[in-house]
Design an enzyme around this catalytic site. Structure first.
Site, PDB file in Angstrom:
ATOM      1  N   ASP A  99      -8.298  32.370  -7.517  1.00 12.42           N
ATOM      2  CA  ASP A  99      -9.073  33.386  -8.231  1.00 12.42           C
ATOM      3  C   ASP A  99      -8.364  34.739  -8.183  1.00 12.42           C
ATOM      4  O   ASP A  99      -8.351  35.476  -9.172  1.00 12.42           O
ATOM      5  CB  ASP A  99     -10.463  33.510  -7.610  1.00 12.42           C
ATOM      6  CG  ASP A  99     -11.213  32.190  -7.593  1.00 12.42           C
ATOM      7  OD1 ASP A  99     -11.021  31.395  -8.527  1.00 12.42           O
ATOM      8  OD2 ASP A  99     -11.975  31.953  -6.635  1.00 12.42           O
ATOM      9  N   ASN A 139      -9.697  24.783 -12.689  1.00 12.09           N
ATOM     10  CA  ASN A 139     -10.511  24.775 -11.477  1.00 12.09           C
ATOM     11  C   ASN A 139     -11.354  23.505 -11.342  1.00 12.09           C
ATOM     12  O   ASN A 139     -12.577  23.562 -11.163  1.00 12.09           O
ATOM     13  CB  ASN A 139     -11.422  26.008 -11.468  1.00 12.09           C
ATOM     14  CG  ASN A 139     -11.292  26.808 -10.192  1.00 12.09           C
ATOM     15  OD1 ASN A 139     -11.001  26.251  -9.132  1.00 12.09           O
ATOM     16  ND2 ASN A 139     -11.510  28.106 -10.291  1.00 12.09           N
ATOM     17  N   TYR A 163     -21.665  22.357   0.413  1.00  6.65           N
ATOM     18  CA  TYR A 163     -22.395  23.028  -0.662  1.00  6.65           C
ATOM     19  C   TYR A 163     -23.876  22.664  -0.625  1.00  6.65           C
ATOM     20  O   TYR A 163     -24.243  21.513  -0.408  1.00  6.65           O
ATOM     21  CB  TYR A 163     -21.836  22.630  -2.021  1.00  6.65           C
ATOM     22  CG  TYR A 163     -20.438  23.114  -2.302  1.00  6.65           C
ATOM     23  CD1 TYR A 163     -20.212  24.392  -2.801  1.00  6.65           C
ATOM     24  CD2 TYR A 163     -19.339  22.285  -2.084  1.00  6.65           C
ATOM     25  CE1 TYR A 163     -18.919  24.836  -3.071  1.00  6.65           C
ATOM     26  CE2 TYR A 163     -18.047  22.722  -2.345  1.00  6.65           C
ATOM     27  CZ  TYR A 163     -17.844  23.996  -2.835  1.00  6.65           C
ATOM     28  OH  TYR A 163     -16.585  24.430  -3.098  1.00  6.65           O
ATOM     29  N   ARG A 192     -26.160  23.511  -3.487  1.00  7.18           N
ATOM     30  CA  ARG A 192     -26.307  24.158  -4.791  1.00  7.18           C
ATOM     31  C   ARG A 192     -27.055  23.287  -5.797  1.00  7.18           C
ATOM     32  O   ARG A 192     -27.268  23.711  -6.936  1.00  7.18           O
ATOM     33  CB  ARG A 192     -24.929  24.512  -5.352  1.00  7.18           C
ATOM     34  CG  ARG A 192     -24.133  23.313  -5.769  1.00  7.18           C
ATOM     35  CD  ARG A 192     -22.653  23.526  -5.947  1.00  7.18           C
ATOM     36  NE  ARG A 192     -22.224  24.719  -6.607  1.00  7.18           N
ATOM     37  CZ  ARG A 192     -20.929  25.029  -6.793  1.00  7.18           C
ATOM     38  NH1 ARG A 192     -19.986  24.193  -6.364  1.00  7.18           N
ATOM     39  NH2 ARG A 192     -20.583  26.135  -7.396  1.00  7.18           N
ATOM     40  N   ASN A 225     -15.361  36.128  -7.894  1.00  2.02           N
ATOM     41  CA  ASN A 225     -14.134  36.493  -7.173  1.00  2.02           C
ATOM     42  C   ASN A 225     -13.150  37.167  -8.116  1.00  2.02           C
ATOM     43  O   ASN A 225     -12.519  38.178  -7.777  1.00  2.02           O
ATOM     44  CB  ASN A 225     -13.469  35.254  -6.571  1.00  2.02           C
ATOM     45  CG  ASN A 225     -14.256  34.647  -5.433  1.00  2.02           C
ATOM     46  OD1 ASN A 225     -15.164  35.257  -4.886  1.00  2.02           O
ATOM     47  ND2 ASN A 225     -13.901  33.422  -5.080  1.00  2.02           N
ATOM     48  N   GLY A 264      -9.874  31.169  -2.265  1.00  2.00           N
ATOM     49  CA  GLY A 264      -9.905  32.312  -3.167  1.00  2.00           C
ATOM     50  C   GLY A 264      -8.560  32.747  -3.690  1.00  2.00           C
ATOM     51  O   GLY A 264      -8.482  33.663  -4.521  1.00  2.00           O
ATOM     52  N   LYS A 309       0.015  27.205 -11.633  1.00  2.00           N
ATOM     53  CA  LYS A 309       0.103  27.656 -10.238  1.00  2.00           C
ATOM     54  C   LYS A 309       0.777  26.568  -9.408  1.00  2.00           C
ATOM     55  O   LYS A 309       0.366  25.413  -9.437  1.00  2.00           O
ATOM     56  CB  LYS A 309      -1.305  27.934  -9.700  1.00  2.00           C
ATOM     57  CG  LYS A 309      -2.035  29.055 -10.419  1.00  2.00           C
ATOM     58  CD  LYS A 309      -3.466  29.191  -9.944  1.00  2.00           C
ATOM     59  CE  LYS A 309      -4.322  28.019 -10.402  1.00  2.00           C
ATOM     60  NZ  LYS A 309      -5.763  28.193 -10.051  1.00  2.00           N
TER      61      LYS A 309
END
Length: 337
Positions: free
Chosen positions: A279, A180, A117, A119, A51, A276, A247
């Site tokens: 990102d 993150n 997910y 993964r 991203n 997103g 942030k």
């Protein structure tokens, strides 16, 4: 809070002018409602690092993404999409023995989307240090960007992240780390142990306010106090971080350096999808940093690109081009010709 402009973190000498990032990119399926009811799904890709790569590419910066995809159609979709967005994927590896990961988005309420997910044991989790070594051997990047997601995927991905830090330091790359934290992938204790090793080598640390405690040896519960955030940032600066960018969601963002702090309020937009946004914020910040902008301009571009993401559906689809950065200053209902 002072509005004094903080000292700019040093950007490494131009060794090709690009940004290198790495991690897992998955195929993303976005449902129109509850998954158990069926219905249509939109197919795209998603991954924090890719991203950021797409966001930087749209703003005109050369950027490379390194990762591992399955030898399958899903992996081809990942590569095709990134190539179409101008991201260099020449360092990507294929793994014929593992599938490309999958992420499902399930909207349940206007402001609530469940994420599923698939993964575990994916090709993306099999990223190894040699992929990073080859990327640096091909060309040392001006900026190395990594997140706290990739090292949580597997022991080999963790080793790859550690190797990237070593090579970034050795080659004089500016190192940007977006914390993150993902509690589904690893514990706060495991994340803190990794971050504790990283912090002294990071030039730009980007985190939400509740992630800052993870970056310090003692860990601790997240704090939502402005004074506590400033105190935590000061401790991180003392440990060697060049700049701590926090942030604050709808409150904007603040940059802390040894010379003070600078706050930038968020740009008001109608929220459509917050996925997103972090990102996109990182992409905007690194873009302005590459352009040699000061703290104020870096934060301004970051909150602008973050606002584009919030106002658009998808992980990266709403990322602006350079010519579109001024659109948020237009009046509502304005037709841009």
């Amino acid at each position: 809070m002072t509005t004094e402009r903080a000292q700019e973190p040093a950007v490494a000498p131009d060794t090709g002018g690009d940004v290198l990032t790495f991690g897992e990119t998955m195929v993303a399926l976005r449902g129109s409602g509850p998954l158990k009811l069926g219905g249509s799904m939109e197919v795209s890709i998603a991954g924090a690092e890719s991203n950021v790569a797409i966001g930087l590419s749209r703003l005109g910066h050369p950027v490379r993404w390194v990762g591992t995809v399955g030898d399958d159609e899903a992996g081809e979709l990942v590569l095709r999409t990134l190539r179409a967005e101008g991201v260099d994927v020449t360092g990507v590896q294929h793994d014929a023995s593992a599938p490309t990961g999958l992420i499902l988005f399930e909207p349940r309420l206007p402001d609530v989307t469940r994420v599923h997910y698939y993964r575990a044991a994916s090709a993306g989790s099999r990223l190894e240090p040699n992929a990073i070594e080859r990327a640096f051997a091909a060309r040392a990047p001006r900026i190395l960007h990594l997140t706290g997601i990739t090292p949580a995927l597997s022991s080999s991905a963790l080793a790859a992240a550690r190797r990237a830090l070593e090579l970034g330091r050795a080659h004089g790359s500016l190192i940007c780390l977006d914390v993150n934290f993902r509690s589904r992938l690893w514990s706060a204790e495991a994340a803190s142990a990794f971050l504790d090793v990283c912090v002294p080598h990071v030039d730009v640390l980007i985190a939400s306010d509740d992630e800052l405690p993870l970056c310090l040896p003692q860990g601790g519960a997240p704090s939502d106090s402005t004074a506590d955030v400033a105190a935590l940032a000061k401790l991180l600066l003392a440990r060697g971080v060049g700049e701590v960018v926090v942030k604050l969601g709808p409150e904007g963002a603040v940059s802390h350096t040894a010379h003070g702090e600078f706050h930038r309020p968020a740009r008001p937009v109608r929220a459509v999808d917050s996925v997103g946004a972090g990102d996109a914020f990182v992409a905007g910040y690194l873009s302005a940093l590459l352009d040699g902008e000061d703290t104020s301009a870096r934060l301004d571009r970051a909150v602008t690109t973050g606002a584009f993401a919030v106002a658009s559906p998808g992980d990266w689809e709403g990322a602006p081009t350079r010519s579109e950065l001024g659109l948020l200053g237009s009046r509502a209902g304005t037709v841009v010709r």
